[in-house]
Each structure stands twice: as structure tokens, then as C-alpha cells.
Design an enzyme around this catalytic site. Structure first.
Site, PDB file in Angstrom:
ATOM      1  CB  SER A   1      -0.892   0.003   1.244  1.00 48.81           C
ATOM      2  OG  SER A   1      -1.544   1.257   1.397  1.00 48.81           O
TER       3      SER A   1
ATOM      4  CE1 TYR B   1      -4.302  -2.024   4.799  1.00 49.34           C
ATOM      5  CE2 TYR B   1      -3.419   0.155   4.348  1.00 49.34           C
ATOM      6  CZ  TYR B   1      -3.908  -1.052   3.898  1.00 49.34           C
ATOM      7  OH  TYR B   1      -3.986  -1.293   2.545  1.00 49.34           O
TER       8      TYR B   1
END
Length: 254
Positions: free
Chosen positions: A139, A152
Site C-alpha cells: 500500500s 495498517y
């Protein structure tokens, strides 16, 4: 010979492992490799009732001990991969002080721990095989902090560095390892964060109060756009590319 013909020749009957193949980016990637004639082994908690996977492995990627045993069994069955594609991911939201240990562990186990288990399980096979590649879908949050995404961001950073380290260790054996770092993509994970129908527009415009830029290309990525890049990095089209991180976010982390 065109690219399609070259890829079909490369992937005919090749075994490709894809985590998170049941939905979103993982499902889109699986469809592309199936079209090329690959024998796709997909890993996920659930799958669509109709799918064309060679083998659907229904599993909980958070249960790392069971996962390790499952992968060992697959390799013993002759289903070791030509490509390993780590795509599965989960998102836990909340400010750091309100994050629970369970939320932290959930992200770490699925987003990073599972990547470690897959890399470890396949390392010896890749060395013996002497060809193939690894692609991890991380990501842009792995290198850009996001408010309310501590677990995350940390887990995606770990997944990125795990993959690059594996690539460094496996490079002498001809194995390549690269990372794709998407930004906001039209998947269930993304839409699950929206409060109303204006969610997409808000993401595109950005959130100044959260120090989050908008998207210069003025659109969200589609799963297929990410899948195209994964295919390029996985295949022989990028035969001299390894240890790279490609950010695909429409310019959001310029």
C-alpha cells in the site's frame, strides 16, 4: 509474437499462488492469470460460488500455524508455485490510543505474518526451481503515514520489507521479488470506509485536516489497473526488475 502470446506461452499450466483471490484486487489478478492458462491456487476466507480457480484453498490467513501446515501439504502434492502473489489484506481503523491489541494483531498477522509464512514456505522451492517471481501488493500507506491507520501502515511496511529482503536473498538463484503499492482502489475495503455516496469524491479531493492529499488523476484505481501491473512484475516481461516498489495511486503521494 505479441505480449499476449508470450504470456500465454509462459503461463500455460504454470502454478500461481494468489492470496486474497476471493474478491477485489486478488480476484482480478486471478482472472488474468486464468485467462493465460495458469493453474491458479487461490487462498481466502471465502470465494464466489462460481470461480475458475484450479484450487480454492479456504483458510484463515490469521491462523499462521495452520496456514504453514497447509502450504507444506500443497508443496508435497506437487503444487508449489511458479509465481507467489501476496495480495490479501485487512484494515483496522482507529486512533492509536483506542486501538486494541486484537486489532493490532489482526493486521500484523494477515498483512505481514501471512506474507512471512508464504515466503518461508516457498523459499527452498524457489531456490531449487531457479526461476519464477514474487509480487506483494502492499500500500502507499506503507511509506506515507495515515491518521487512524497505525496498525495498517505498520503491517504494510513490514510486508514491503519482508518481500524486499526475500528478493535480496533469492536474487542469486534467479528469483525476483517486487512490491506494488496501490493507493485508493475501488474494492470492498475502500467502500467500507465511506459514510455515504460522496465517499469517492471525498477521497479524490483529499482530507486536508488529516494531511492527506487528493488524487491528481481525479479518479480511484480499479482492481484491474492494479492487476495489470502485478502481471507485468510477475512475468518475464520484467525479467531484469527486482527489489522495486511501484506506487500506483494516481499521484496521491507525489
Amino acid at each position: 509474437m505479441g505480449f499476449d502470446s508470450l504470456l500465454q506461452q509462459e503461463y500455460r499450466n504454470k502454478v500461481v499462488w494468489i492470496t486474497g483471490a476471493g474478491q477485489g484486487i486478488g480476484q482480478s489478478i486471478a482472472e488474468k492469470f486464468i485467462q493465460l492458462g495458469a493453474r491458479v491456487v487461490g487462498f481466502d476466507k471465502q470465494f464466489p460460488r462460481t470461480h475458475n480457480l484450479f484450487k480454492a484453498v479456504q483458510c484463515d490467513l490469521e491462523d499462521l500455524t495452520t496456514l504453514q501446515a497447509t502450504l507444506t501439504e500443497l508443496i508435497q502434492q506437487g503444487l508449489a508455485p511458479y509465481n507467489l502473489l501476496n495480495v490479501a489484506g485487512v484494515l483496522e481503523l482507529g486512533e492509536l490510543e483506542s486501538h486494541s491489541l486484537e486489532q493490532w494483531q489482526h493486521c500484523q498477522h494477515v498483512n505481514a505474518g501471512a506474507v512471512f509464512v508464504f515466503l518461508k514456505a516457498c523459499a527452498s522451492h524457489f531456490k531449487q526451481q531457479g526461476l519464477g517471481s514474487i509480487v506483494t501488493v502492499s500500500s502507499n500507506a506503507s511509506h506515507t503515514p495515515r491518521q487512524s491507520m497505525a496498525a495498517y501502515c505498520a503491517s504494510k511496511s513490514a510486508a514491503t520489507q519482508l518481500t524486499l529482503t526475500a528478493g535480496l536473498e533469492l536474487a542469486p538463484y534467479g528469483i525476483r521479488a517486487n512490491v506494488i503499492a496501490p493507493g485508493s482502489t475501488l474494492t470492498p475495503m475502500q467502500t467500507g470506509m465511506w459514510l455515504d455516496d460522496s465517499g469517492a469524491d471525498q477521497v479524490i479531493q483529499g482530507f486536508a485536516s488529516q494531511y492527506k492529499l487528493g488524487i491528481p488523476l481525479q479518479k480511484l484505481a480499479t482492481p484491474e489497473e492494479i492487476a495489470n501491473s502485478v502481471l507485468f512484475f510477475a512475468s518475464s516481461l520484467s525479467s531484469h526488475t527486482t527489489l522495486q516498489v511501484l506506487t500506483i495511486d494516481g499521484g496521491a503521494t507525489l
